[in-house]
Design a protein around this motif. Sequence first.
Motif, mmCIF file in Angstrom:
data_model
loop_
_atom_site.group_PDB
_atom_site.id
_atom_site.type_symbol
_atom_site.label_atom_id
_atom_site.label_comp_id
_atom_site.label_asym_id
_atom_site.label_seq_id
_atom_site.Cartn_x
_atom_site.Cartn_y
_atom_site.Cartn_z
ATOM 1 N N ASP A 288 0.812 -1.176 0.025
ATOM 2 C CA ASP A 288 -0.018 -0.131 -0.021
ATOM 3 C C ASP A 288 0.836 1.241 -0.133
ATOM 4 O O ASP A 288 1.576 1.350 1.010
ATOM 5 C CB ASP A 288 -0.950 -0.107 1.209
ATOM 6 C CG ASP A 288 -1.992 1.170 1.483
ATOM 7 O OD1 ASP A 288 -1.642 2.148 0.643
ATOM 8 O OD2 ASP A 288 -2.777 1.000 2.298
ATOM 9 N N LYS B 262 1.244 3.407 2.962
ATOM 10 C CA LYS B 262 2.185 2.997 4.087
ATOM 11 C C LYS B 262 3.525 2.706 4.028
ATOM 12 O O LYS B 262 3.987 2.137 4.936
ATOM 13 C CB LYS B 262 1.146 1.647 4.721
ATOM 14 C CG LYS B 262 -0.123 2.113 5.307
ATOM 15 C CD LYS B 262 -1.050 1.109 5.592
ATOM 16 C CE LYS B 262 -2.670 1.639 5.877
ATOM 17 N NZ LYS B 262 -3.438 0.637 5.421
ATOM 18 N N SER C 99 -9.156 -5.655 3.560
ATOM 19 C CA SER C 99 -7.818 -5.476 4.230
ATOM 20 C C SER C 99 -7.903 -5.411 5.754
ATOM 21 O O SER C 99 -8.688 -4.566 6.224
ATOM 22 C CB SER C 99 -7.059 -4.066 3.764
ATOM 23 O OG SER C 99 -5.938 -4.058 4.174
ATOM 24 N N THR D 95 -1.822 -6.745 4.988
ATOM 25 C CA THR D 95 -1.655 -6.391 6.298
ATOM 26 C C THR D 95 -0.424 -7.260 7.192
ATOM 27 O O THR D 95 0.191 -6.567 8.032
ATOM 28 C CB THR D 95 -2.969 -6.427 7.292
ATOM 29 O OG1 THR D 95 -3.777 -5.606 6.547
ATOM 30 C CG2 THR D 95 -2.944 -5.688 8.479
ATOM 31 N N GLU E 113 2.736 -6.075 6.254
ATOM 32 C CA GLU E 113 2.777 -4.652 6.595
ATOM 33 C C GLU E 113 3.299 -4.639 7.889
ATOM 34 O O GLU E 113 4.323 -3.873 8.404
ATOM 35 C CB GLU E 113 1.559 -4.110 6.356
ATOM 36 C CG GLU E 113 1.461 -2.872 5.838
ATOM 37 C CD GLU E 113 0.016 -2.326 5.276
ATOM 38 O OE1 GLU E 113 -0.631 -2.154 6.036
ATOM 39 O OE2 GLU E 113 -0.055 -2.445 4.050
#
Length: 237
Positions: free
Chosen positions: A24, A27, A178, A227, A230
Amino acid sequence: MKNIYNHILKSKIENEKLLAILLDPDKIDLKNVTVLIEKINQSPATHIFIGGSLVRNNIIDDLILKIKLNCDLPIVLFPGNPSQISDQADAILFLSLISGRNPDFLIEHQVQAVPILKQTNLEVISTGYILIKSGTQTAVERVSKTKPLDRNNTEYILQTAQAGELLGNKLIYLEAGSGADYPIPKEMIKLVSQNIEIPLIVGGGIVDLQGIQKAYDSGADLVVIGTAFENDINFFN
Ligand SMILES: CC(C)=CCC/C(C)=C/CC/C(C)=C/CC/C(C)=C/COP(=O)(O)OP(=O)(O)O
Ligand SMILES: O=P(O)(O)OC[C@@H](O)CO
Ligand SMILES: [Mg+2]
Protein backbone atom coordinates in the motif's frame (compact mmCIF):
# COMPACT_ATOMS: atom_id res chain seq x y z
CA MET A 1 5.37 -8.67 -22.82
CA LYS A 2 1.74 -9.32 -21.91
CA ASN A 3 1.91 -12.72 -20.32
CA ILE A 4 0.93 -12.28 -16.72
CA TYR A 5 -2.58 -13.64 -17.13
CA ASN A 6 -1.36 -16.58 -19.21
CA HIS A 7 1.06 -17.45 -16.45
CA ILE A 8 -1.76 -17.38 -13.87
CA LEU A 9 -3.84 -19.66 -16.11
CA LYS A 10 -0.94 -22.05 -16.63
CA SER A 11 -0.25 -22.13 -12.88
CA LYS A 12 -3.88 -23.01 -12.23
CA ILE A 13 -3.75 -25.88 -14.71
CA GLU A 14 -0.52 -27.15 -13.19
CA ASN A 15 -1.80 -26.63 -9.63
CA GLU A 16 1.08 -24.30 -8.81
CA LYS A 17 -0.19 -21.91 -6.17
CA LEU A 18 0.55 -18.20 -6.41
CA LEU A 19 1.14 -15.61 -3.69
CA ALA A 20 0.90 -11.84 -3.98
CA ILE A 21 2.25 -9.39 -1.44
CA LEU A 22 0.13 -6.25 -1.43
CA LEU A 23 2.05 -3.03 -0.94
CA ASP A 24 0.00 0.00 0.00
CA PRO A 25 1.88 3.11 -1.22
CA ASP A 26 0.32 5.10 1.61
CA LYS A 27 2.02 2.96 4.20
CA ILE A 28 5.45 2.76 2.63
CA ASP A 29 8.43 4.95 3.26
CA LEU A 30 10.51 5.01 0.07
CA LYS A 31 13.62 5.00 2.25
CA ASN A 32 12.77 1.50 3.50
CA VAL A 33 11.98 -0.11 0.15
CA THR A 34 15.36 -1.82 -0.19
CA VAL A 35 14.83 -3.83 3.00
CA LEU A 36 11.24 -4.57 2.01
CA ILE A 37 12.39 -5.91 -1.36
CA GLU A 38 15.06 -8.03 0.27
CA LYS A 39 12.35 -9.63 2.42
CA ILE A 40 10.05 -10.11 -0.57
CA ASN A 41 12.87 -11.75 -2.54
CA GLN A 42 13.39 -14.21 0.33
CA SER A 43 9.66 -14.96 0.55
CA PRO A 44 7.58 -17.38 -1.55
CA ALA A 45 5.81 -14.43 -3.24
CA THR A 46 5.20 -14.77 -6.97
CA HIS A 47 3.62 -11.34 -7.53
CA ILE A 48 3.66 -7.86 -6.04
CA PHE A 49 0.31 -6.09 -5.95
CA ILE A 50 0.29 -2.32 -5.50
CA GLY A 51 -2.70 -0.34 -4.38
CA GLY A 52 -4.85 0.92 -1.60
CA SER A 53 -8.42 1.89 -0.99
CA LEU A 54 -7.26 5.51 -1.01
CA VAL A 55 -3.77 6.51 -1.98
CA ARG A 56 -3.06 9.99 -0.78
CA ASN A 57 0.61 10.29 -1.64
CA ASN A 58 2.16 10.38 -5.08
CA ILE A 59 4.86 7.79 -4.86
CA ILE A 60 3.50 4.93 -7.00
CA ASP A 61 5.84 5.53 -9.98
CA ASP A 62 8.89 5.96 -7.75
CA LEU A 63 7.93 2.98 -5.64
CA ILE A 64 7.65 0.70 -8.66
CA LEU A 65 10.88 1.98 -10.20
CA LYS A 66 12.65 1.29 -6.92
CA ILE A 67 11.19 -2.21 -6.65
CA LYS A 68 12.21 -3.02 -10.21
CA LEU A 69 15.84 -2.20 -9.47
CA ASN A 70 16.12 -5.21 -7.18
CA CYS A 71 13.20 -7.51 -7.88
CA ASP A 72 12.01 -9.47 -10.90
CA LEU A 73 8.51 -10.31 -9.70
CA PRO A 74 5.62 -9.10 -11.86
CA ILE A 75 4.08 -5.91 -10.53
CA VAL A 76 0.32 -5.76 -10.73
CA LEU A 77 -1.73 -2.68 -9.89
CA PHE A 78 -4.65 -3.29 -7.56
CA PRO A 79 -6.24 0.14 -7.73
CA GLY A 80 -8.91 1.70 -5.58
CA ASN A 81 -9.45 4.36 -8.25
CA PRO A 82 -8.02 5.56 -11.59
CA SER A 83 -5.48 7.87 -9.96
CA GLN A 84 -3.49 4.78 -8.96
CA ILE A 85 -2.58 3.80 -12.52
CA SER A 86 1.13 3.75 -13.25
CA ASP A 87 2.80 2.94 -16.54
CA GLN A 88 5.72 1.52 -14.59
CA ALA A 89 3.77 -1.58 -13.53
CA ASP A 90 3.35 -4.69 -15.66
CA ALA A 91 -0.39 -5.25 -15.36
CA ILE A 92 -3.54 -3.95 -13.75
CA LEU A 93 -6.42 -5.78 -12.14
CA PHE A 94 -9.26 -3.99 -13.92
CA LEU A 95 -11.62 -4.37 -11.00
CA SER A 96 -15.38 -4.15 -11.00
CA LEU A 97 -16.93 -4.33 -7.55
CA ILE A 98 -19.70 -6.77 -8.48
CA SER A 99 -20.78 -7.42 -4.89
CA GLY A 100 -21.81 -3.78 -4.60
CA ARG A 101 -24.46 -1.64 -6.20
CA ASN A 102 -22.54 1.58 -6.59
CA PRO A 103 -22.28 2.44 -10.30
CA ASP A 104 -19.05 4.36 -9.72
CA PHE A 105 -17.29 1.14 -8.70
CA LEU A 106 -19.16 -1.03 -11.19
CA ILE A 107 -18.39 1.03 -14.30
CA GLU A 108 -17.63 4.76 -13.84
CA HIS A 109 -14.06 4.36 -12.52
CA GLN A 110 -13.39 1.95 -15.39
CA VAL A 111 -14.69 4.47 -17.96
CA GLN A 112 -12.52 7.19 -16.43
CA ALA A 113 -9.51 4.85 -16.50
CA VAL A 114 -9.64 4.22 -20.25
CA PRO A 115 -7.85 7.35 -21.51
CA ILE A 116 -5.14 6.79 -18.92
CA LEU A 117 -4.77 3.10 -19.80
CA LYS A 118 -4.57 3.89 -23.51
CA GLN A 119 -1.33 5.75 -22.82
CA THR A 120 0.28 2.81 -21.07
CA ASN A 121 1.45 -0.67 -22.01
CA LEU A 122 -0.19 -2.27 -19.01
CA GLU A 123 -1.69 -5.72 -19.42
CA VAL A 124 -5.33 -5.25 -18.45
CA ILE A 125 -6.86 -8.15 -16.53
CA SER A 126 -10.60 -7.78 -15.93
CA THR A 127 -11.47 -8.95 -12.44
CA GLY A 128 -14.81 -9.52 -10.76
CA TYR A 129 -14.20 -8.21 -7.25
CA ILE A 130 -16.50 -9.60 -4.53
CA LEU A 131 -16.47 -8.18 -1.01
CA ILE A 132 -17.73 -10.54 1.70
CA LYS A 133 -18.81 -9.33 5.15
CA SER A 134 -16.00 -10.39 7.49
CA GLY A 135 -16.49 -8.68 10.83
CA THR A 136 -16.26 -4.93 11.26
CA GLN A 137 -16.34 -2.54 8.31
CA THR A 138 -13.20 -2.55 6.15
CA ALA A 139 -11.73 0.11 3.87
CA VAL A 140 -13.33 -1.13 0.65
CA GLU A 141 -16.82 -0.99 2.16
CA ARG A 142 -16.17 2.49 3.53
CA VAL A 143 -14.62 3.90 0.37
CA SER A 144 -17.03 2.32 -2.10
CA LYS A 145 -20.10 2.94 0.05
CA THR A 146 -21.37 -0.53 -0.82
CA LYS A 147 -22.59 -3.38 1.35
CA PRO A 148 -20.47 -6.53 1.43
CA LEU A 149 -22.28 -9.79 0.68
CA ASP A 150 -23.63 -11.74 3.63
CA ARG A 151 -21.28 -14.67 4.21
CA ASN A 152 -24.17 -16.96 5.09
CA ASN A 153 -25.78 -16.45 1.70
CA THR A 154 -23.38 -18.77 -0.08
CA GLU A 155 -25.72 -19.45 -2.99
CA TYR A 156 -25.89 -15.74 -3.80
CA ILE A 157 -22.12 -15.39 -3.47
CA LEU A 158 -21.61 -18.25 -5.91
CA GLN A 159 -24.14 -16.74 -8.33
CA THR A 160 -22.28 -13.43 -8.13
CA ALA A 161 -18.98 -15.13 -8.97
CA GLN A 162 -20.61 -17.03 -11.83
CA ALA A 163 -22.22 -13.85 -13.16
CA GLY A 164 -18.77 -12.24 -13.04
CA GLU A 165 -17.39 -15.10 -15.10
CA LEU A 166 -20.26 -14.96 -17.60
CA LEU A 167 -19.68 -11.21 -18.00
CA GLY A 168 -16.23 -12.09 -19.30
CA ASN A 169 -14.06 -11.38 -16.29
CA LYS A 170 -10.76 -13.28 -16.37
CA LEU A 171 -10.39 -13.56 -12.62
CA ILE A 172 -12.68 -13.66 -9.60
CA TYR A 173 -11.39 -12.10 -6.38
CA LEU A 174 -13.07 -13.09 -3.10
CA GLU A 175 -12.19 -10.28 -0.70
CA ALA A 176 -12.73 -10.28 3.06
CA GLY A 177 -11.29 -6.75 3.24
CA SER A 178 -7.89 -5.48 4.20
CA GLY A 179 -7.25 -6.30 7.85
CA ALA A 180 -10.58 -8.13 8.12
CA ASP A 181 -11.45 -9.76 11.43
CA TYR A 182 -11.62 -13.14 9.72
CA PRO A 183 -10.70 -14.46 6.28
CA ILE A 184 -12.92 -15.96 3.56
CA PRO A 185 -14.16 -19.32 4.93
CA LYS A 186 -12.75 -22.46 3.35
CA GLU A 187 -16.19 -23.82 2.41
CA MET A 188 -16.87 -20.65 0.41
CA ILE A 189 -13.54 -20.88 -1.40
CA LYS A 190 -14.29 -24.51 -2.16
CA LEU A 191 -17.79 -23.82 -3.48
CA VAL A 192 -16.72 -20.94 -5.72
CA SER A 193 -13.51 -22.52 -7.02
CA GLN A 194 -15.32 -25.73 -7.94
CA ASN A 195 -18.02 -23.90 -9.84
CA ILE A 196 -16.08 -21.40 -11.94
CA GLU A 197 -13.50 -22.09 -14.63
CA ILE A 198 -11.38 -18.96 -14.27
CA PRO A 199 -8.67 -18.54 -11.61
CA LEU A 200 -9.72 -17.50 -8.10
CA ILE A 201 -7.93 -14.90 -5.98
CA VAL A 202 -8.55 -14.91 -2.23
CA GLY A 203 -7.48 -12.19 0.20
CA GLY A 204 -8.23 -10.24 3.32
CA GLY A 205 -7.69 -11.13 6.97
CA ILE A 206 -5.14 -13.90 6.41
CA VAL A 207 -2.66 -13.57 9.25
CA ASP A 208 -0.48 -16.68 9.23
CA LEU A 209 1.09 -19.25 6.93
CA GLN A 210 -1.54 -21.84 7.88
CA GLY A 211 -4.20 -19.41 6.63
CA ILE A 212 -2.48 -19.23 3.26
CA GLN A 213 -2.25 -23.02 3.06
CA LYS A 214 -5.89 -23.40 4.06
CA ALA A 215 -6.95 -21.09 1.23
CA TYR A 216 -4.83 -23.06 -1.27
CA ASP A 217 -6.18 -26.39 -0.03
CA SER A 218 -9.72 -25.07 -0.44
CA GLY A 219 -9.12 -24.08 -4.07
CA ALA A 220 -7.64 -20.57 -4.13
CA ASP A 221 -5.24 -20.15 -7.04
CA LEU A 222 -3.66 -16.94 -5.78
CA VAL A 223 -3.61 -15.63 -2.21
CA VAL A 224 -3.02 -11.99 -1.29
CA ILE A 225 -1.21 -10.94 1.90
CA GLY A 226 -1.20 -7.28 2.83
CA THR A 227 -1.57 -6.29 6.47
CA ALA A 228 0.29 -9.27 7.96
CA PHE A 229 3.44 -8.44 5.96
CA GLU A 230 2.93 -4.71 6.55
CA ASN A 231 2.92 -5.36 10.30
CA ASP A 232 5.85 -7.79 10.26
CA ILE A 233 8.35 -7.91 7.43
CA ASN A 234 9.61 -11.20 8.89
CA PHE A 235 6.19 -12.78 8.31
CA PHE A 236 7.59 -15.35 5.88
CA ASN A 237 10.72 -16.24 7.91
C1 LIG B 1 -10.28 -0.10 -12.74
C2 LIG B 1 -9.92 1.01 -11.87
C3 LIG B 1 -8.99 2.02 -12.39
C4 LIG B 1 -10.38 1.14 -10.62
C5 LIG B 1 -11.24 0.14 -10.00
C6 LIG B 1 -12.03 0.75 -8.93
C7 LIG B 1 -12.73 -0.30 -8.15
C8 LIG B 1 -13.87 -0.98 -8.74
C9 LIG B 1 -12.25 -0.61 -6.90
C10 LIG B 1 -12.84 -1.61 -6.02
C11 LIG B 1 -13.02 -1.12 -4.64
C12 LIG B 1 -11.75 -0.70 -3.92
C13 LIG B 1 -11.82 0.57 -3.14
C14 LIG B 1 -10.65 -1.44 -3.95
C15 LIG B 1 -9.39 -1.15 -3.24
C16 LIG B 1 -8.62 -2.38 -3.15
C17 LIG B 1 -7.50 -2.29 -2.18
C18 LIG B 1 -6.16 -2.07 -2.71
C19 LIG B 1 -7.74 -2.47 -0.87
C20 LIG B 1 -6.71 -2.42 0.17
O1 LIG B 1 -7.13 -1.45 1.08
P1 LIG B 1 -6.14 -0.75 2.09
O2 LIG B 1 -5.91 0.64 1.67
O3 LIG B 1 -4.95 -1.60 2.30
O4 LIG B 1 -7.01 -0.76 3.38
P2 LIG B 1 -6.52 -0.37 4.81
O5 LIG B 1 -6.20 1.07 4.73
O6 LIG B 1 -7.68 -0.68 5.71
O7 LIG B 1 -5.35 -1.22 5.09
O1 LIG C 1 -4.43 -6.71 4.23
P1 LIG C 1 -4.98 -8.10 4.17
O2 LIG C 1 -5.95 -8.38 5.27
O3 LIG C 1 -3.92 -9.12 4.05
O4 LIG C 1 -5.85 -8.13 2.81
C1 LIG C 1 -5.22 -8.19 1.56
C2 LIG C 1 -6.14 -7.81 0.45
O5 LIG C 1 -7.03 -8.82 0.10
C3 LIG C 1 -6.87 -6.55 0.77
O6 LIG C 1 -7.41 -5.99 -0.35
MG1 LIG D 1 -3.95 -2.27 3.93
